[in-house]
Design a protein around this motif. Structure first.
Motif, PDB file in Angstrom:
ATOM      1  N   GLY A   6       0.819  -1.212   0.000  1.00 56.20           N
ATOM      2  CA  GLY A   6       0.000   0.000   0.000  1.00 56.20           C
ATOM      3  C   GLY A   6       0.848   1.255   0.000  1.00 56.20           C
ATOM      4  N   ALA A   7       1.948   1.239   0.758  1.00 59.85           N
ATOM      5  CA  ALA A   7       2.842   2.398   0.821  1.00 59.85           C
ATOM      6  C   ALA A   7       3.497   2.654  -0.536  1.00 59.85           C
ATOM      7  N   CYS A   8       3.935   1.589  -1.198  1.00 60.83           N
ATOM      8  CA  CYS A   8       4.564   1.732  -2.527  1.00 60.83           C
ATOM      9  C   CYS A   8       3.567   2.277  -3.544  1.00 60.83           C
ATOM     10  N   ALA A   9       2.317   1.829  -3.456  1.00 55.17           N
ATOM     11  CA  ALA A   9       1.290   2.314  -4.383  1.00 55.17           C
ATOM     12  C   ALA A   9       1.097   3.815  -4.230  1.00 55.17           C
ATOM     13  N   VAL A  10       1.097   4.288  -2.979  1.00 61.64           N
ATOM     14  CA  VAL A  10       0.948   5.723  -2.733  1.00 61.64           C
ATOM     15  C   VAL A  10       2.154   6.484  -3.275  1.00 61.64           C
ATOM     16  N   LEU A  11       3.363   5.952  -3.068  1.00 59.45           N
ATOM     17  CA  LEU A  11       4.577   6.619  -3.547  1.00 59.45           C
ATOM     18  C   LEU A  11       4.599   6.709  -5.069  1.00 59.45           C
ATOM     19  N   LEU A  12       4.131   5.676  -5.743  1.00 58.74           N
ATOM     20  CA  LEU A  12       4.104   5.679  -7.205  1.00 58.74           C
ATOM     21  C   LEU A  12       3.137   6.728  -7.742  1.00 58.74           C
ATOM     22  N   LEU A  13       2.153   7.076  -6.944  1.00 62.48           N
ATOM     23  CA  LEU A  13       1.168   8.083  -7.351  1.00 62.48           C
ATOM     24  C   LEU A  13       1.542   9.475  -6.857  1.00 62.48           C
ATOM     25  N   ALA A  14       2.791   9.623  -6.384  1.00 65.06           N
ATOM     26  CA  ALA A  14       3.239  10.887  -5.788  1.00 65.06           C
ATOM     27  C   ALA A  14       2.974  12.114  -6.656  1.00 65.06           C
ATOM     28  N   PRO A  15       3.237  12.067  -7.992  1.00 61.89           N
ATOM     29  CA  PRO A  15       2.982  13.260  -8.804  1.00 61.89           C
ATOM     30  C   PRO A  15       1.539  13.752  -8.735  1.00 61.89           C
ATOM     31  N   PHE A  16       0.615  12.810  -8.537  1.00 63.29           N
ATOM     32  CA  PHE A  16      -0.793  13.176  -8.445  1.00 63.29           C
ATOM     33  C   PHE A  16      -1.186  13.512  -7.006  1.00 63.29           C
ATOM     34  N   MET A  17      -0.415  12.991  -6.053  1.00 58.40           N
ATOM     35  CA  MET A  17      -0.739  13.161  -4.648  1.00 58.40           C
ATOM     36  C   MET A  17      -0.373  14.543  -4.100  1.00 58.40           C
ATOM     37  N   MET A  18       0.743  15.107  -4.557  1.00 57.50           N
ATOM     38  CA  MET A  18       1.262  16.323  -3.934  1.00 57.50           C
ATOM     39  C   MET A  18       0.254  17.475  -3.890  1.00 57.50           C
ATOM     40  N   PRO A  19      -0.497  17.736  -4.967  1.00 54.05           N
ATOM     41  CA  PRO A  19      -1.464  18.846  -4.879  1.00 54.05           C
ATOM     42  C   PRO A  19      -2.555  18.631  -3.828  1.00 54.05           C
ATOM     43  N   ILE A  20      -2.823  17.384  -3.507  1.00 55.86           N
ATOM     44  CA  ILE A  20      -3.881  17.090  -2.525  1.00 55.86           C
ATOM     45  C   ILE A  20      -3.292  16.417  -1.279  1.00 55.86           C
ATOM     46  N   LEU A  21      -2.008  16.644  -1.009  1.00 56.21           N
ATOM     47  CA  LEU A  21      -1.350  15.963   0.109  1.00 56.21           C
ATOM     48  C   LEU A  21      -2.040  16.210   1.446  1.00 56.21           C
ATOM     49  N   PRO A  22      -2.484  17.434   1.775  1.00 57.56           N
ATOM     50  CA  PRO A  22      -3.186  17.621   3.054  1.00 57.56           C
ATOM     51  C   PRO A  22      -4.423  16.724   3.184  1.00 57.56           C
ATOM     52  N   TYR A  23      -5.146  16.578   2.075  1.00 54.20           N
ATOM     53  CA  TYR A  23      -6.327  15.705   2.095  1.00 54.20           C
ATOM     54  C   TYR A  23      -5.919  14.241   2.306  1.00 54.20           C
ATOM     55  N   MET A  24      -4.811  13.831   1.658  1.00 55.90           N
ATOM     56  CA  MET A  24      -4.379  12.442   1.764  1.00 55.90           C
ATOM     57  C   MET A  24      -3.851  12.114   3.151  1.00 55.90           C
ATOM     58  N   LEU A  25      -3.154  13.067   3.770  1.00 58.72           N
ATOM     59  CA  LEU A  25      -2.698  12.861   5.140  1.00 58.72           C
ATOM     60  C   LEU A  25      -3.892  12.632   6.074  1.00 58.72           C
ATOM     61  N   ALA A  26      -4.897  13.483   5.938  1.00 57.12           N
ATOM     62  CA  ALA A  26      -6.094  13.355   6.773  1.00 57.12           C
ATOM     63  C   ALA A  26      -6.887  12.103   6.418  1.00 57.12           C
ATOM     64  N   PHE A  27      -6.885  11.729   5.148  1.00 55.41           N
ATOM     65  CA  PHE A  27      -7.559  10.507   4.686  1.00 55.41           C
ATOM     66  C   PHE A  27      -6.970   9.294   5.413  1.00 55.41           C
ATOM     67  N   ALA A  28      -5.628   9.215   5.456  1.00 54.73           N
ATOM     68  CA  ALA A  28      -4.972   8.106   6.145  1.00 54.73           C
ATOM     69  C   ALA A  28      -5.301   8.124   7.630  1.00 54.73           C
ATOM     70  N   ALA A  29      -5.370   9.331   8.220  1.00 50.89           N
ATOM     71  CA  ALA A  29      -5.726   9.440   9.641  1.00 50.89           C
ATOM     72  C   ALA A  29      -7.135   8.928   9.887  1.00 50.89           C
ATOM     73  N   GLY A  30      -8.079   9.305   9.038  1.00 51.67           N
ATOM     74  CA  GLY A  30      -9.453   8.842   9.185  1.00 51.67           C
ATOM     75  C   GLY A  30      -9.567   7.336   9.074  1.00 51.67           C
ATOM     76  N   ALA A  31      -8.821   6.762   8.125  1.00 53.54           N
ATOM     77  CA  ALA A  31      -8.848   5.315   7.947  1.00 53.54           C
ATOM     78  C   ALA A  31      -8.299   4.602   9.183  1.00 53.54           C
ATOM     79  N   MET A  32      -7.219   5.151   9.765  1.00 49.30           N
ATOM     80  CA  MET A  32      -6.645   4.542  10.961  1.00 49.30           C
ATOM     81  C   MET A  32      -7.584   4.675  12.154  1.00 49.30           C
ATOM     82  N   PHE A  33      -8.233   5.822  12.267  1.00 49.98           N
ATOM     83  CA  PHE A  33      -9.192   6.015  13.356  1.00 49.98           C
ATOM     84  C   PHE A  33     -10.344   5.015  13.238  1.00 49.98           C
ATOM     85  N   TYR A  34     -10.776   4.733  12.017  1.00 52.71           N
ATOM     86  CA  TYR A  34     -11.868   3.786  11.826  1.00 52.71           C
ATOM     87  C   TYR A  34     -11.491   2.422  12.401  1.00 52.71           C
TER      88      TYR A  34
END
Length: 260
Positions: A194-222
C-alpha cells in the motif's frame, strides 16, 4: 534518500514478522490480560500517529488559509472513515475470536476471511507510511524524513503485538507453528504494498497531500474505533487496555516530536 525510504517502507513489516515469531516461544493461547494490553497499546500508537504525524501536518500545510486551514483535514478525515466503512461493508471477513463473518456473503474459507480482516486493518497503516514518505520525498516542509521514519517505526512497534495476536490464535486453532508464523507475517505484507502504491502516485498526490494525510488518519481512526477499542474494552481487565493505550500514545507522541 531512496535507500532510507525503502528501509522505512519495510520496517512495519519487520515488526509484524517479529510479533508473529512469538508463536515459537510461547505455548498455548495468549492470555486475555496480555492481549488486551497489546490491543490498547496498538490503539494508542495509531491515534497518536494520526494526530501528530497526519492531521496536524495537514492543517499546517494550509496555514495560509487562516481559519479555513482545517477544511482539508476535516474533509480528508471524513473520506478516510467513509472509505474504510465501505470496504468493511463489502469485503467478506472474519475477526479473530468470532465465528460470525462480516461483509458480503461468500464461500471463502475461515482462514481466507481472517486474512481479509487483517488486510482491512493493515491497509490504512500502509497508506499512512506511504503518504508521509511522499511528503518527505517531495519537499513538504511540514514533513521531514526523520518524522516519516518516526511514523514507520511507531507502526512497526504496534505491529509487534499485532503479529502475535494473529499468529498465536492460529496456533491454538491447530495450525503448525510455521504455518501460524507465515500467516501472521504475511498479514503485514499489505502495508509496504500500500505504501509503494501511494509513492508511485506521488505526482498526483502532492497537490492534494493535506487531504491524503487526513484521509490516512481517518482510515486509521476507523480501525481503532471499529475493531481495536471494542475488543480491548469488552469483558474483564479493560483497565489493562487503558494502560496499554496510554503507553502507546505517549510513546508515539514522543517519537514523532523527538525525531522531527
Amino acid at each position: 534518500m531512496m535507500t532510507t525510504i525503502i528501509i522505512g517502507l519495510l520496517i512495519p513489516l519487520l515488526g509484524t514478522t517479529i510479533g508473529s515469531a512469538f508463536v515459537f516461544f510461547m505455548r498455548g493461547e495468549m492470555s486475555e490480560r496480555l492481549q488486551k494490553t497489546l490491543l490498547g497499546f496498538a490503539s494508542g500508537v495509531m491515534v497518536a500517529a494520526s494526530v501528530w504525524s497526519l492531521l496536524i501536518p495537514a492543517m499546517e500545510m494550509e496555514a495560509d488559509s487562516g481559519k479555513w486551514s482545517v477544511v482539508p483535514a476535516a474533509v480528508g478525515f471524513l473520506m478516510g472513515m467513509g472509505f474504510l466503512l465501505l470496504i468493511d461493508e463489502l469485503t467478506p471477513h472474519l475477526h479473530i475470536g468470532t465465528d460470525k463473518p462480516e461483509g458480503m456473503r461468500s464461500h471463502l474459507s475461515k482462514t481466507a476471511m481472517l486474512a481479509l480482516a487483517v488486510t482491512i486493518h493493515n491497509l490504512p497503516e500502509g497508506m499512512a507510511v506511504g503518504v508521509v514518505f511522499t511528503g518527505a520525498e517531495n519537499g513538504a516542509s511540514q514533513i521531514s524524513l526523520a518524522s516519516a521514519l518516526a511514523v514507520s517505526v511507531g507502526i512497526a512497534i504496534q505491529n509487534i503485538p499485532e503479529g502475535a495476536i494473529i499468529s498465536m490464535p492460529m496456533r491454538a486453532a491447530g495450525n503448525s507453528r510455521w504455518r501460524s508464523f507465515a500467516i501472521g507475517s504475511l498479514s503485514g505484507a499489505v502495508e509496504p504494498i500500500g505504501a509503494c502504491a501511494v509513492l508511485l502516485l506521488a505526482p498526483f498526490m502532492m497537490p492534494i497531500l493535506p487531504y491524503m494525510l487526513a484521509f490516512a488518519a481517518g482510515a486509521m481512526f476507523y480501525v481503532v474505533i471499529e475493531e481495536l477499542i471494542p475488543e480491548a474494552s469488552s469483558g474483564q481487565h479493560s483497565n489493562l487496555s487503558t494502560i496499554g493505550f496510554t503507553i502507546g500514545f505517549v510513546l508515539m507522541m514522543v517519537l514523532d516530536v523527538v525525531m522531527s
